[in-house]
Design an enzyme around this catalytic site. Structure first.
Site, mmCIF file in Angstrom:
data_model
loop_
_atom_site.group_PDB
_atom_site.id
_atom_site.type_symbol
_atom_site.label_atom_id
_atom_site.label_comp_id
_atom_site.label_asym_id
_atom_site.label_seq_id
_atom_site.Cartn_x
_atom_site.Cartn_y
_atom_site.Cartn_z
ATOM 1 N N HIS A 216 22.065 18.490 55.803
ATOM 2 C CA HIS A 216 22.913 17.694 54.910
ATOM 3 C C HIS A 216 24.293 17.456 55.507
ATOM 4 O O HIS A 216 24.932 16.448 55.229
ATOM 5 C CB HIS A 216 23.076 18.387 53.562
ATOM 6 C CG HIS A 216 21.786 18.639 52.847
ATOM 7 N ND1 HIS A 216 21.030 17.630 52.302
ATOM 8 C CD2 HIS A 216 21.105 19.790 52.604
ATOM 9 C CE1 HIS A 216 19.944 18.142 51.735
ATOM 10 N NE2 HIS A 216 19.967 19.452 51.907
ATOM 11 N N HIS B 190 32.764 22.767 55.755
ATOM 12 C CA HIS B 190 31.819 21.688 56.041
ATOM 13 C C HIS B 190 32.484 20.335 55.790
ATOM 14 O O HIS B 190 33.622 20.267 55.331
ATOM 15 C CB HIS B 190 30.538 21.840 55.214
ATOM 16 C CG HIS B 190 30.761 21.726 53.734
ATOM 17 N ND1 HIS B 190 30.958 22.810 52.913
ATOM 18 C CD2 HIS B 190 30.829 20.640 52.914
ATOM 19 C CE1 HIS B 190 31.126 22.409 51.669
ATOM 20 N NE2 HIS B 190 31.067 21.099 51.646
ATOM 21 N N HIS C 230 35.853 20.413 53.393
ATOM 22 C CA HIS C 230 35.838 21.458 52.368
ATOM 23 C C HIS C 230 35.833 22.833 53.019
ATOM 24 O O HIS C 230 34.977 23.124 53.861
ATOM 25 C CB HIS C 230 34.588 21.340 51.486
ATOM 26 C CG HIS C 230 34.580 20.150 50.591
ATOM 27 N ND1 HIS C 230 33.447 19.705 49.935
ATOM 28 C CD2 HIS C 230 35.582 19.300 50.234
ATOM 29 C CE1 HIS C 230 33.756 18.644 49.211
ATOM 30 N NE2 HIS C 230 35.042 18.376 49.383
#
Length: 319
Positions: free
Chosen positions: A80, A106, A133
């Site tokens: 992701h 990330h 983040h």
């Protein structure tokens, strides 16, 4: 009969990996398997300047251990995004004295030819190119695994990224150069001697604060968000490298890995500044923002058309 059909649908979705825009378990259907994703305190949100409440009691965040650190930092392509594991000796102390320990860092980005900007939070409806983040958990809990289910368990330090005609940000060189080592989902590598503070905005004093959730499943509503007002600056080359280097579990390029903004639902967004200290919200600045985005979208469209033409030529001569 209806109940049986519902159970069959949920059962089928349980066999699928969640996605943002395609597949059985796309963003619109997260809540069927992850009920919190349909809650009333979800993230990200649009930060509307006229509705942000100034709170003079909010002091600057105190970051400890974020500077240059010797050692190894595992970096993984989880299908992701790219995620960097961080040591718990990195700590963030908030204005009320709460202390949070770092867990991981990330990124969320765009990259699709029709939509290049990929931040999760927006500012007055404007989406930035990337969002960073840094995920933390409250120090009063023994581990992230314990804290992630507690009502006050998590905190995320978020930073927005701008791209114009900036030179290469050398603080990102080490990170960018190792993306090729984790091209495929599940692959990991190791970064050495990392300086997280230099990868964040230069001015961390000013921020927005609100209560929300994780932006990916399980979407638990136990996150205290701190979105920094200042931005990180990266070059176009660095942005394009991040947007095009990683593949998901279906061996497709990971792009547009951001969640849509969620309703505020009467929550209060606070800030420790009266007006944005790093950007003037004038007609001129907004016009410049949109013109810059149009210019970049046209460039992506040109490249997309060239790729299609090249592909058709190959199919014509090599059937």
């Amino acid at each position: 009969m209806i109940t049986l059909l519902f159970l069959l649908v949920v059962g089928a979705q349980a066999q699928h990996e969640w996605t943002y825009s395609e597949g059985v378990l796309d963003e619109k259907h997260w809540r069927l398997q992850y009920p919190d994703c349909g809650g009333t305190r979800q993230s990200p949100i649009d930060l509307k300047m006229k509705k942000v409440r100034y709170n003079p009691s909010l002091r600057a965040l105190n970051l400890t251990g974020y500077g240059l650190r010797q050692g190894e930092f595992p970096m993984t392509n989880n299908g992701h995004t790219v995620q960097i594991s961080l040591p718990s000796s990195m700590r963030m102390t908030t204005s009320d004295g709460s202390q949070y320990l770092a867990k991981q860092m990330h990124f969320h980005w765009g990259g699709d030819s029709s939509e290049i900007s990929g931040s999760e939070h927006t500012v007055d409806g404007m989406r930035y190119i990337i969002e960073i983040h840094v995920v933390h958990y409250h120090s009063k809990y023994g581990s992230y695994e314990e804290a992630q289910n507690e009502p006050d368990g998590l905190a995320v330090l978020a930073a927005l990224v701008e791209v114009k005609d900036y030179a290469e940000n050398t603080y990102y060189s080490n990170f960018i150069s190792h993306l090729e080592d984790i091209r495929y989902a599940g692959q990991s590598t190791v970064l050495r001697d990392l300086d997280i503070q230099d990868m964040l905005p230069g001015d961390l004093r000013y921020y927005y604060s609100y209560l929300g959730s994780l932006t990916t499943p399980s979407c638990t509503e136990n996150v205290h968000w701190f979105v920094v007002a200042d931005t990180v600056k990266l070059s176009k080359t660095q942005i394009e490298k991040l947007e095009n280097s990683l593949l998901n579990h279906q061996n497709e390029t990971i792009q547009n890995n951001y969640r849509s903004t969620q309703p505020l639902n009467h929550r209060v967004v606070e800030a420790n500044f009266v007006s944005h200290p790093h950007q003037e919200y004038t007609l001129g600045s907004k016009l410049h923002f949109y013109l810059n985005n149009i210019d970049q979208n046209l460039e992506y469209l040109r490249r997309f058309i060239e790729q299609k033409i090249t592909k058709r030529k190959k199919e014509k001569y090599w059937p």
